[in-house]
Design a protein around this motif. Structure first.
Motif, PDB file in Angstrom:
ATOM      1  N   ALA A  68      -9.203  34.153  41.260  1.00  0.00           N
ATOM      2  CA  ALA A  68     -10.508  33.841  40.587  1.00  0.00           C
ATOM      3  C   ALA A  68     -10.674  35.190  39.506  1.00  0.00           C
ATOM      4  O   ALA A  68     -10.591  36.148  39.932  1.00  0.00           O
ATOM      5  N   VAL A  69     -10.747  34.757  38.108  1.00  0.00           N
ATOM      6  CA  VAL A  69     -10.998  36.023  37.182  1.00  0.00           C
ATOM      7  C   VAL A  69     -12.664  35.823  37.115  1.00  0.00           C
ATOM      8  O   VAL A  69     -13.099  34.796  36.734  1.00  0.00           O
ATOM      9  N   ILE A  70     -13.303  37.060  37.293  1.00  0.00           N
ATOM     10  CA  ILE A  70     -14.677  37.060  37.166  1.00  0.00           C
ATOM     11  C   ILE A  70     -14.915  38.088  35.982  1.00  0.00           C
ATOM     12  O   ILE A  70     -14.744  39.235  35.714  1.00  0.00           O
ATOM     13  N   VAL A  76     -15.156  33.049  35.692  1.00  0.00           N
ATOM     14  CA  VAL A  76     -14.872  32.293  34.332  1.00  0.00           C
ATOM     15  C   VAL A  76     -13.357  31.435  34.286  1.00  0.00           C
ATOM     16  O   VAL A  76     -13.242  30.507  33.459  1.00  0.00           O
ATOM     17  N   GLU A  77     -12.720  31.772  35.352  1.00  0.00           N
ATOM     18  CA  GLU A  77     -11.295  30.940  35.494  1.00  0.00           C
ATOM     19  C   GLU A  77     -10.924  31.054  36.828  1.00  0.00           C
ATOM     20  O   GLU A  77     -10.975  32.083  37.815  1.00  0.00           O
ATOM     21  N   PHE A  78     -10.504  29.884  37.370  1.00  0.00           N
ATOM     22  CA  PHE A  78      -9.809  29.849  38.975  1.00  0.00           C
ATOM     23  C   PHE A  78      -8.754  28.928  38.800  1.00  0.00           C
ATOM     24  O   PHE A  78      -8.640  27.710  38.393  1.00  0.00           O
ATOM     25  N   GLY A  79      -7.825  29.390  39.568  1.00  0.00           N
ATOM     26  CA  GLY A  79      -6.745  28.420  39.909  1.00  0.00           C
ATOM     27  C   GLY A  79      -5.461  29.212  40.769  1.00  0.00           C
ATOM     28  O   GLY A  79      -5.719  30.073  41.400  1.00  0.00           O
ATOM     29  N   THR A  80      -4.302  28.566  40.670  1.00  0.00           N
ATOM     30  CA  THR A  80      -3.225  28.847  41.527  1.00  0.00           C
ATOM     31  C   THR A  80      -2.683  30.376  40.707  1.00  0.00           C
ATOM     32  O   THR A  80      -3.129  30.460  39.622  1.00  0.00           O
ATOM     33  N   LEU A  81      -1.882  30.828  41.324  1.00  0.00           N
ATOM     34  CA  LEU A  81      -1.262  32.041  40.767  1.00  0.00           C
ATOM     35  C   LEU A  81      -0.574  31.763  39.369  1.00  0.00           C
ATOM     36  O   LEU A  81      -0.587  32.145  38.386  1.00  0.00           O
ATOM     37  N   SER A  89      -6.030  30.431  30.508  1.00  0.00           N
ATOM     38  CA  SER A  89      -6.987  29.565  29.558  1.00  0.00           C
ATOM     39  C   SER A  89      -8.079  30.060  29.090  1.00  0.00           C
ATOM     40  O   SER A  89      -8.574  29.951  27.921  1.00  0.00           O
ATOM     41  N   HIS A  90      -8.871  30.879  29.682  1.00  0.00           N
ATOM     42  CA  HIS A  90     -10.087  31.487  29.512  1.00  0.00           C
ATOM     43  C   HIS A  90      -9.826  32.642  28.467  1.00  0.00           C
ATOM     44  O   HIS A  90      -8.874  33.663  28.745  1.00  0.00           O
ATOM     45  N   GLU A 149     -12.142  21.313  34.397  1.00  0.00           N
ATOM     46  CA  GLU A 149     -10.814  21.269  35.356  1.00  0.00           C
ATOM     47  C   GLU A 149      -9.729  21.064  34.195  1.00  0.00           C
ATOM     48  O   GLU A 149      -9.714  19.843  33.766  1.00  0.00           O
ATOM     49  N   VAL A 150      -9.084  21.981  33.881  1.00  0.00           N
ATOM     50  CA  VAL A 150      -8.103  21.621  32.825  1.00  0.00           C
ATOM     51  C   VAL A 150      -6.817  21.115  33.299  1.00  0.00           C
ATOM     52  O   VAL A 150      -5.798  20.541  32.645  1.00  0.00           O
ATOM     53  N   SER A 151      -6.437  21.327  34.567  1.00  0.00           N
ATOM     54  CA  SER A 151      -5.280  20.634  35.325  1.00  0.00           C
ATOM     55  C   SER A 151      -6.100  20.748  36.757  1.00  0.00           C
ATOM     56  O   SER A 151      -6.855  21.347  37.214  1.00  0.00           O
ATOM     57  N   PRO A 152      -5.322  19.859  37.473  1.00  0.00           N
ATOM     58  CA  PRO A 152      -5.760  20.006  39.081  1.00  0.00           C
ATOM     59  C   PRO A 152      -5.869  21.350  39.704  1.00  0.00           C
ATOM     60  O   PRO A 152      -5.056  22.029  39.869  1.00  0.00           O
ATOM     61  N   GLY A 153      -7.202  21.498  39.880  1.00  0.00           N
ATOM     62  CA  GLY A 153      -7.680  22.940  40.680  1.00  0.00           C
ATOM     63  C   GLY A 153      -7.640  24.117  39.944  1.00  0.00           C
ATOM     64  O   GLY A 153      -7.955  24.841  40.138  1.00  0.00           O
ATOM     65  N   HIS A 154      -7.430  23.885  38.479  1.00  0.00           N
ATOM     66  CA  HIS A 154      -7.486  24.950  37.377  1.00  0.00           C
ATOM     67  C   HIS A 154      -8.651  24.715  36.803  1.00  0.00           C
ATOM     68  O   HIS A 154      -8.770  23.950  35.985  1.00  0.00           O
ATOM     69  N   LEU A 155      -9.772  25.701  36.850  1.00  0.00           N
ATOM     70  CA  LEU A 155     -11.234  25.571  36.383  1.00  0.00           C
ATOM     71  C   LEU A 155     -11.096  26.623  35.446  1.00  0.00           C
ATOM     72  O   LEU A 155     -10.998  27.757  35.668  1.00  0.00           O
TER      73      LEU A 155
END
Length: 167
Positions: A68-70, A76-81, A89-90, A149-155
């Motif tokens: 999670a990037v805060i 502001v962005e969350f996803g897998t490694l 993306s952010h 959600e830009v891809s599954p699980g990537h917010l």
């Protein structure tokens, strides 16, 4: 040595959840790598949930499954490694990566994140990263976007995220 002892004490009781706030802060690269390896070993061996808080993206590259990037107190962005490291993306995440030295590129100076940091106690209307964002648009000043959600699980929490895939 104090930092090593602190990490050791935290791991001694094999907690179900380990919260590590800057576990490698102010350490040389060799000691930092040892601490990260130790955390990863405990995480794997004891099926332990670990929450790492760090400014060093290199620290999360090894032991983390999700990132999670805060910025200004909000994700502001969350996803897998892979989502974060390979498909950032952010604009803030991209700026963070631009500040990291690379062995592949010959650059004279690292790219700093420009502009003043936002005061978390007095957040502006709209996107909190707007004043520092190299891709800011007028609508960013008044519109605080939801996470998309830009891809599954990537917010990603950015008006640009809804417009298409990241570059």
């Amino acid at each position: 040595q104090q930092q090593r002892v602190s990490v050791g004490r935290a791991l001694l009781t094999r907690p179900a959840i380990l919260l590590a706030d800057e576990p490698t802060g102010n350490l040389d690269s060799k000691t930092s790598a040892e601490i990260v390896a130790l955390l990863k070993t405990f995480h794997t061996r004891y099926n332990q949930t670990m929450l790492l808080i760090t400014h060093d993206l290199g620290v999360v590259a090894e032991p983390c499954d999700a990132v999670a990037v805060i910025y200004a107190g909000e994700i502001v962005e969350f996803g897998t490694l892979e989502d974060i490291f390979d498909h950032a993306s952010h604009p803030y995440t991209k700026c963070l990566f631009a500040t990291i030295p690379s062995l592949d590129k010959d650059v004279e100076r690292l790219q700093p994140i420009t502009g003043p940091a936002v005061n978390a106690a007095d957040l502006p209307e709209g996107c909190s990263f707007c004043e520092r964002c190299p891709q800011a648009q007028e609508r960013c000043r008044s519109f605080d976007p939801p996470a998309v959600e830009v891809s599954p699980g990537h917010l990603v929490k950015c008006v640009l995220a809804a417009e298409g895939p990241a570059d």
